[in-house]
Design a protein around this motif. Structure first.
Motif: not given
Length: 542
Positions: A48, A300, A334-335, A338-339, A433, A436-437, A441
């Motif tokens: 991410a 995070t 990475q990312g 967040d999920l 992004r 991916n996220c 974000r």
């Protein structure tokens, strides 16, 4: 910009990995390249965090690993904590037998109560709860013509039940741990008094009515999933959201008689997996994976107190590490950190009174925290199973979505598409992004949770197909200010759009517009295409 540049690569499993963690071979996984044989940068997966100025084409990425090889990594301090409570112990018996029962029977709890038409039905989203406050001085009109006061236009609006004064556990938490269905009998309805205005009374009555509609579906001996999806499209009341999410994702059986045993079994599988992984402390972990997770977790949601507590960070580390080990085809990217947070936040809210975003999970009994972690892990797994191609070699899922977003915006807003092209702004530079996220974000966790209500109501394609249309609606929303900016200003704007004051109403408008675009363009003929996909990327029927 260049000095702060961060790049993320896929983290692979080492040869020392126990086969306990390997997923059973499937038709989709057998064709994936062996992660242990990846030696060239071309085989690495972008996370991410990246320098958008360099991402013009995925095939030309120059990726620099930020994790040193094992022989160059500094040793962990002797006082490193053990993420599992209790003294360190020697590993027990090998878990091959245990693992053989973990994934193969994932759907056994659903086979009897689901039907072929559960996911095939098409429906229009139900109408929103109508709330029409009197127009106050300084008020304005929403784009749909509804009047909104000046205060409401600034402040997120999330009606919530009245809580008790206690800021700790709910008194009935033992029953909730055993069966989420007990939450149906523990709802605090908002109190209506003579001090409320007619508009407020209308809103409270609408909320009570909506809660009762959900309760009618959720209290059935076998939950009607199509009806639950239809009702959930427009948002789920927060005290019913944990149970509804688990049902919509297929983690919680729809048959009420099987829920308790199914939850006990799946939760035990996760906690046993954690014990196996961390039985000898962090020194025995795959240090490449653990190094990146330990870097990402403290970053995070840094603005929320919940994610600054040590208890939260240790929980996220356990969830992410076990998931990464169990999915060697993708590993940790990475990312993904967040999920997992919407699940953790929603399921934690089941057991506490007060504001979940300021609560310290370290004060919870261990058995309650174990349940929150296990439920978050399995629901994260269900989500990522549907978008796995976002994280494997060459990330074909993200490539398809970025290409489709460019085509879609060129049809919806020709002026915006032309402006971006004229300024040299490539869609991959800002939308990578977003895919991916899942826009996490760009939006608050509360707004993301509301958005995920609709994603889950959309079915298995919610986090892939419908998310594409949400991204299109999100980009077109900023069309006017974007067309007044040059390249640098455009990129800065898209990296940090002004959504700080967004609330539930803004999210409803965004989701409604996404539904409109999907209705118009989904499965449209290939002859409508205006742009061909880049080399190596298959065309997509929008």
């Amino acid at each position: 910009m260049a000095g702060n540049r961060q790049e993320m690569v896929q983290v692979d499993r080492s040869d020392s990995a126990s086969p306990f963690w390997r997923r059973p071979a499937t038709a989709s996984s057998t064709s994936l390249p062996d992660s242990r044989n990846r030696e060239t940068p071309a085989n690495k997966v972008v996370g991410a965090s990246y320098s958008h100025a360099d991402i013009l084409k995925l095939e030309s990425l120059s990726i620099r690993p930020n994790t040193p090889p094992p022989h160059l990594q500094p040793p962990l301090p002797a006082a490193a904590y053990n993420p599992v409570s209790g003294a360190a112990r020697k590993p027990g018996k090998h878990f091959n037998e245990f693992m053989s029962q973990t994934d193969d029977d994932w759907d056994t709890d659903l086979a009897e109560e689901t039907t072929d038409d559960i996911l095939s039905g098409r429906f229009r989203p139900p109408k929103s709860i109508e709330y029409r406050p009197p127009v106050a001085a300084g008020g304005r009109m929403h784009g749909n013509g509804r009047s909104v006061s000046a205060h409401e236009s600034r402040t997120p609006s999330y009606p919530s039940p009245r809580r008790r004064d206690s800021q700790g556990l709910k008194p009935q938490f033992e029953g909730l741990v055993r069966d989420p269905g007990n939450s149906l009998h523990m709802i605090y309805h908002p109190t209506i008094s003579a001090d409320h205005t007619p508009a407020e009374i209308e809103r409270l009555n609408a909320r009570i009515s909506r809660i009762n509609k959900f309760k009618k579906i959720l209290q059935a001996s076998t939950v009607d999933l199509p009806e639950l999806r239809k009702l959930s499209w427009n948002g789920i009341p927060e005290e019913l959201r944990p149970m509804a999410w688990q049902l919509l994702l297929g983690y919680l059986p729809t048959n009420a008689d099987r829920r308790v045993s199914a939850l006990e079994r799946k939760r035990k599988e996760f906690t046993d997996g954690v014990k196996q992984a961390f039985s000898r402390g962090t020194e025995s972990l795959d240090q490449t994976i653990w190094h990146q997770i330990s870097i990402d977790v403290p970053r995070t949601n840094p603005k929320l107190p919940l994610y600054g507590f040590e208890g939260t960070q240790r929980s996220l580390e356990r969830i992410l590490y076990v998931w990464a080990i169990r999915h060697p085809a993708s590993g940790y990217v990475q990312g993904i950190n967040d999920l997992v947070t919407p699940f953790f936040q929603v399921f934690l809210s089941s057991y506490i009174d007060g504001d979940v975003e300021t609560f310290d999970p370290g004060t919870l009994p261990k058995d309650v925290l174990d349940v929150v972690e296990a439920d978050s892990f399995w629901c994260l797994t269900k989500l990522l199973d549907g978008i796995q191609d976002n994280y494997i070699h060459t990330q074909p899922g993200i490539q398809r979505q970025v290409s489709a977003l460019r085509e879609l915006v060129s049809r919806i807003d020709v002026g915006l598409a032309a402006h971006l092209a004229d300024k040299g702004v490539e869609f991959i530079q800002f939308s990578f992004r977003w895919m991916n996220c899942m826009l996490m974000r760009e939006l608050s966790v509360k707004n993301t949770i509301r958005m995920w209500d609709t994603y889950m109501a959309e079915g298995p394609s919610g986090f892939s197909e419908f998310h594409l249309y949400v991204c299109a609606a999100f980009l077109v929303h900023w069309s006017e200010p974007l067309q007044k900016r040059d390249f640098q200003e455009t990129m800065m704007y898209l990296q940090a759009p002004p959504t700080q004051d967004w609330g539930e109403k803004e999210m409803e408008i965004l989701l409604s517009e996404a539904f409109l675009w999907k209705s118009l363009f989904h499965n449209s003929g290939a002859h409508l295409r205006q742009n061909a996909a880049p080399p190596g990327v298959p065309n997509i029927n929008l």
